[in-house]
Design an enzyme around this catalytic site. Structure first.
Site, mmCIF file in Angstrom:
data_model
loop_
_atom_site.group_PDB
_atom_site.id
_atom_site.type_symbol
_atom_site.label_atom_id
_atom_site.label_comp_id
_atom_site.label_asym_id
_atom_site.label_seq_id
_atom_site.Cartn_x
_atom_site.Cartn_y
_atom_site.Cartn_z
ATOM 1 N N PRO A 1 39.590 45.893 37.052
ATOM 2 C CA PRO A 1 40.568 45.186 35.805
ATOM 3 C C PRO A 1 40.653 43.603 35.747
ATOM 4 C CG PRO A 1 41.458 46.609 37.662
ATOM 5 C CD PRO A 1 40.316 45.764 38.010
ATOM 6 N N GLU A 2 40.923 43.634 34.181
ATOM 7 C CA GLU A 2 41.616 41.956 33.546
ATOM 8 C C GLU A 2 42.759 41.886 33.661
ATOM 9 O OE1 GLU A 2 38.274 40.506 30.787
ATOM 10 O OE2 GLU A 2 37.330 41.758 31.763
ATOM 11 N N HIS B 1 39.049 57.926 49.671
ATOM 12 C CA HIS B 1 40.006 56.383 48.828
ATOM 13 C C HIS B 1 41.697 56.112 48.857
ATOM 14 C CE1 HIS B 1 36.269 56.912 47.611
ATOM 15 N NE2 HIS B 1 36.246 58.639 47.165
ATOM 16 N N ARG C 1 36.133 50.784 45.708
ATOM 17 C CA ARG C 1 35.488 50.226 47.234
ATOM 18 C C ARG C 1 35.790 48.819 48.012
ATOM 19 N NH1 ARG C 1 30.836 48.040 42.661
ATOM 20 N NH2 ARG C 1 29.889 47.243 45.097
ATOM 21 N N ARG D 1 34.484 20.534 32.101
ATOM 22 C CA ARG D 1 33.641 21.364 31.974
ATOM 23 C C ARG D 1 32.126 20.918 31.276
ATOM 24 N NH1 ARG D 1 36.817 24.635 34.862
ATOM 25 N NH2 ARG D 1 34.738 25.832 35.437
#
Ligand SMILES: [Zn+2]
Length: 304
Positions: free
Chosen positions: A11-12, A102, A121, A163
């Protein structure tokens, strides 16, 4: 068509913001009556029973977000910092809980309902921080909040000025912009018409302005569509977002670009599948000669 095998891994910002917005009214003002943590990985290196005992009795003041972190702020000044990583999800339930292998943690609230944390996961994390620990913890890990009013294209330029990495890699780094991941970086670069391999420090002022707009537009679009439903991501009430039908380039290899009709190309940058339009997002001659001659090389190859 999207290819589920290569799609988003976590998820972002828009997905986490959607979870926050759904969770806030459920949690605000509620007390954590009972906390069960069933997976030691969730709270490593601390003991699950210890963390559960710390959380029990805390009353929620607010649910906030910073980058991809959910922050449950308690009236005591403490916070619970939740990171969903790849497959973590939160649900609110008022019924009897069904068996679920889960399920990693359950918080019983003082109104009798439950907040359930599920993670296939098991990369997600819960961390309890004292009032004076939260700020320092976040400031070393996350950069500009891209939807914040204080975030400008000039600030973006400052973050990128040193950068040399490809812009794609620089934007994936959470210390540049908080909450950007593989999906929204590709979407923002397409909107800004910038090649993902361009060295971050090579962007000029106009490009920075376009990128600033592209980042915001793609994130706002994602939030408006209530996030994507990629992999195991779910909204807290089990509903699904519709974002996966809305991508401009992400996961759309071979499909025509919305802007110019050129088939969307796929490559790998910073170890991540990367989608872009070779026409709208052409590498500048300067970038091609100074950093990587990859686009030129592949053109030569394809003409043989
Ligand atoms: Zn195009």
């Amino acid at each position: 068509m999207t290819d589920p095998g290569t799609l988003g891994r976590m998820p972002e910002l828009p997905e986490v913001e959607t979870v926050r917005a759904r969770l806030a009214p459920v949690l605000a003002g509620r007390r954590f009556e009972r906390v069960e943590i069933d997976d030691p990985r969730l709270v490593r290196p601390y003991e699950p029973a210890e963390v559960a005992a710390e959380l029990q009795g805390e009353r929620v003041a607010a649910v906030e977000r910073r980058g991809k972190y959910l922050i449950v702020r308690f009236e005591s000044g403490r916070s619970l910092l939740i990171h969903l990583r790849m497959t973590g999800s939160l649900r609110h339930s008022r019924g009897v809980l069904a068996e679920d292998p889960h399920r990693r943690a359950v918080v019983r609230l003082d109104d009798g309902s439950d907040v359930i944390y599920r993670d296939v996961r098991r990369f997600g994390t819960w961390l309890v921080l004292e009032a004076d620990e939260l700020g320092p913890y976040l400031s070393t890990r996350v950069g500009e909040e891209p939807l914040d009013a204080l975030f400008t294209s000039a600030r973006l330029g400052e973050r990128l000025a040193t950068r040399r990495a490809p812009i794609k890699a620089a934007l994936l780094d959470q210390r540049t912009l908080a909450g950007m991941g593989n999906i929204y970086v590709d979407e923002a670069l397409w909107r800004a018409r910038i090649h993902p391999l361009r060295p971050a420090l090579s962007l000029d002022r106009n490009e920075l302005r376009r990128l600033h707009r592209g980042v915001r537009a793609s994130l706002e679009h994602g939030i408006a569509r209530q996030g994507s439903t990629l992999r195991d991501y779910r909204l807290p009430d089990g509903a699904s977002g519709t974002m996966q039908h809305e991508f401009k380039v992400y996961g759309r290899g071979g499909e025509p670009c919305d802007r110019c009709g050129t088939p969307i190309a796929k490559t790998r940058i910073a170890g991540r599948g990367t989608w872009y339009c070779p026409t709208c997002q052409a590498a500048s001659p300067q970038a091609a000669s100074s950093s990587s001659s990859r686009p030129a090389r592949s053109r030569r190859q394809s003409s043989v």
